[in-house]
Scaffold this motif. Structure first.
Motif, PDB file in Angstrom:
ATOM      1  N   UNK A   1      76.601  47.503 -32.754  1.00  0.00           N
ATOM      2  CA  UNK A   1      76.115  47.578 -34.119  1.00  0.00           C
ATOM      3  C   UNK A   1      75.904  48.923 -34.725  1.00  0.00           C
ATOM      4  N   UNK A   2      75.578  49.837 -33.738  1.00  0.00           N
ATOM      5  CA  UNK A   2      75.342  51.227 -34.220  1.00  0.00           C
ATOM      6  C   UNK A   2      76.791  51.914 -34.333  1.00  0.00           C
ATOM      7  N   UNK A   3      77.498  51.613 -33.692  1.00  0.00           N
ATOM      8  CA  UNK A   3      78.883  52.068 -33.810  1.00  0.00           C
ATOM      9  C   UNK A   3      79.697  51.960 -35.100  1.00  0.00           C
ATOM     10  N   UNK A   4      79.366  50.620 -35.677  1.00  0.00           N
ATOM     11  CA  UNK A   4      80.274  50.156 -36.674  1.00  0.00           C
ATOM     12  C   UNK A   4      79.406  50.640 -37.923  1.00  0.00           C
ATOM     13  N   UNK A   5      78.378  51.157 -37.698  1.00  0.00           N
ATOM     14  CA  UNK A   5      77.545  51.560 -38.863  1.00  0.00           C
ATOM     15  C   UNK A   5      78.005  53.202 -39.176  1.00  0.00           C
ATOM     16  N   UNK A   6      78.517  53.806 -38.121  1.00  0.00           N
ATOM     17  CA  UNK A   6      78.853  55.292 -38.275  1.00  0.00           C
ATOM     18  C   UNK A   6      79.986  55.369 -39.228  1.00  0.00           C
TER      19      UNK A   6
ATOM     20  N   UNK B   1      89.324  55.984 -34.006  1.00  0.00           N
ATOM     21  CA  UNK B   1      88.123  55.371 -34.593  1.00  0.00           C
ATOM     22  C   UNK B   1      88.338  53.849 -34.717  1.00  0.00           C
ATOM     23  N   UNK B   2      89.401  53.407 -35.539  1.00  0.00           N
ATOM     24  CA  UNK B   2      89.622  51.881 -35.687  1.00  0.00           C
ATOM     25  C   UNK B   2      89.660  51.107 -34.379  1.00  0.00           C
ATOM     26  N   UNK B   3      90.118  51.754 -33.126  1.00  0.00           N
ATOM     27  CA  UNK B   3      90.125  51.211 -31.853  1.00  0.00           C
ATOM     28  C   UNK B   3      89.025  50.874 -31.543  1.00  0.00           C
ATOM     29  N   UNK B   4      88.020  51.996 -31.508  1.00  0.00           N
ATOM     30  CA  UNK B   4      86.784  51.941 -30.995  1.00  0.00           C
ATOM     31  C   UNK B   4      85.840  50.830 -31.770  1.00  0.00           C
ATOM     32  N   UNK B   5      86.102  50.711 -33.105  1.00  0.00           N
ATOM     33  CA  UNK B   5      85.317  49.728 -33.952  1.00  0.00           C
ATOM     34  C   UNK B   5      85.788  48.403 -33.524  1.00  0.00           C
ATOM     35  N   UNK B   6      87.297  48.412 -33.137  1.00  0.00           N
ATOM     36  CA  UNK B   6      87.695  47.013 -32.870  1.00  0.00           C
ATOM     37  C   UNK B   6      86.993  46.662 -31.421  1.00  0.00           C
ATOM     38  N   UNK B   7      86.790  47.489 -30.525  1.00  0.00           N
ATOM     39  CA  UNK B   7      86.123  47.118 -29.487  1.00  0.00           C
ATOM     40  C   UNK B   7      84.584  46.598 -29.766  1.00  0.00           C
TER      41      UNK B   7
ATOM     42  N   UNK C   1      81.253  39.687 -31.009  1.00  0.00           N
ATOM     43  CA  UNK C   1      81.761  38.270 -31.326  1.00  0.00           C
ATOM     44  C   UNK C   1      82.174  37.579 -30.086  1.00  0.00           C
ATOM     45  N   UNK C   2      82.135  38.256 -29.017  1.00  0.00           N
ATOM     46  CA  UNK C   2      82.564  37.792 -27.621  1.00  0.00           C
ATOM     47  C   UNK C   2      82.059  38.277 -26.169  1.00  0.00           C
ATOM     48  N   UNK C   3      81.325  37.463 -25.671  1.00  0.00           N
ATOM     49  CA  UNK C   3      80.577  38.043 -24.493  1.00  0.00           C
ATOM     50  C   UNK C   3      81.646  39.208 -23.621  1.00  0.00           C
ATOM     51  N   UNK C   4      81.180  40.334 -22.921  1.00  0.00           N
ATOM     52  CA  UNK C   4      81.916  41.172 -22.222  1.00  0.00           C
ATOM     53  C   UNK C   4      81.078  41.449 -20.890  1.00  0.00           C
ATOM     54  N   UNK C   5      80.036  40.720 -20.625  1.00  0.00           N
ATOM     55  CA  UNK C   5      79.091  41.128 -19.340  1.00  0.00           C
ATOM     56  C   UNK C   5      80.082  40.572 -18.076  1.00  0.00           C
ATOM     57  N   UNK C   6      79.293  40.862 -17.228  1.00  0.00           N
ATOM     58  CA  UNK C   6      79.863  40.442 -15.711  1.00  0.00           C
ATOM     59  C   UNK C   6      79.648  39.017 -15.555  1.00  0.00           C
TER      60      UNK C   6
END
Length: 209
Positions: A77-82, A97-103, A109-114
Motif C-alpha cells: 500500500x505504501x509502494x503504490x502511494x509513492x 516502477x510499473x512492474x514493482x507497482x504490479x507486484x 488482491x491475491x495472497x502471496x504468503x507461504x
C-alpha cells in the motif's frame, strides 16, 4: 532411475547419472541460502529490480529503494502511494516502477504468503504469478528454487543451465537446436527427478575444465 529416493541421499541418487556424478565430484557443494525467509513479495520486487543490470548495481538500487520506506520494507500500500519521481530517485526506470507497482497491486488482491502457496504444485505457482507484469516463468522458477525451496525445479530457460548441459552431455545434444534441443535437455534432466533443483545448483557452480 527408479524413484526409490527415500533409500539414498539426493547426491547419491543424482550420481546414478555418470555425468552428474562427475560434475558433483568436480564441484564444491553449492551454498544454499535464502535471504527472504519465504517472503515471496519482497523476493519478486528484488528480482524485478535486478533485471538486465549487474548484481552490484541491483544491490545498490534495491537498497536505495528500501530506504524510501520508514521501516525499510516496501509494504504494497505504501509502494503504490509513492510518486514516480520518488521511485526514480532510487535509480529505477519507469518500466521497472510499473512492474514493482504490479507486484504490489497483485499482492493486495491475491495472497502471496507461504500458507497459500505451499499447497500448490510448482506449475500452479508459476501460473498463479505469471499475470504480474514483469514476472516471467524464469523469475518464478528462481523463486521456487531459492525462496520456496522446491526440490525438483528445472529452469531450462536459464542460459547458463543450457550451456553447461551442452558441455556436459555433448553426445545427447550435439547439433540439436530449437525444440529438438529442449526435448533432449528435458530427457537428460528427467533422470534427476525428484532432485532437479540440486542438479541445477551444481550445473550453475560447475566450472568446465
Amino acid at each position: 532411475m527408479q524413484p526409490a529416493t527415500d533409500l539414498i541421499s539426493p547426491l547419491d541418487y543424482l550420481a546414478q547419472d555418470a555425468v552428474m556424478a562427475r560434475l558433483i565430484q568436480e564441484t564444491p557443494s553449492p551454498k544454499i541460502f535464502n535471504d527472504y525467509a519465504g517472503d515471496v513479495y519482497l523476493a519478486l520486487l528484488e528480482s524485478i529490480v535486478s533485471q538486465q543490470i549487474s548484481v552490484k548495481a541491483a544491490d545498490a538500487i534495491f537498497s536505495r529503494f528500501r530506504q524510501l520506506f520508514a521501516d525499510g520494507y516496501p509494504h504494497p500500500n505504501e509502494l503504490l502511494l509513492k510518486s514516480a519521481d520518488e521511485l526514480r530517485s532510487a535509480g529505477l526506470s519507469f518500466q521497472k516502477i510499473k512492474y514493482l507497482q504490479s507486484v504490489a497491486g497483485f499482492s493486495l488482491a491475491n495472497p502471496m504468503d507461504r500458507a497459500h502457496l505451499d499447497p500448490m504444485t510448482d506449475e500452479e505457482i508459476v501460473q498463479y504469478l505469471l499475470p504480474i507484469k514483469g514476472v516471467g516463468r524464469w523469475t518464478v522458477e528462481m523463486l521456487l528454487m531459492f525462496v520456496l525451496d522446491r526440490p525438483d525445479v528445472f529452469p531450462i530457460d536459464d542460459l547458463v543451465i543450457r550451456q553447461r548441459m551442452l558441455l556436459a552431455y555433448p553426445e545427447q545434444t550435439n547439433g540439436l537446436t530449437g525444440k529438438a534441443l529442449y526435448k533432449a535437455l528435458h530427457q537428460i534432466a528427467d533422470a534427476w527427478r525428484p532432485y532437479r533443483t540440486t542438479a541445477s545448483r551444481y550445473l550453475w557452480r560447475w566450472k568446465p575444465l
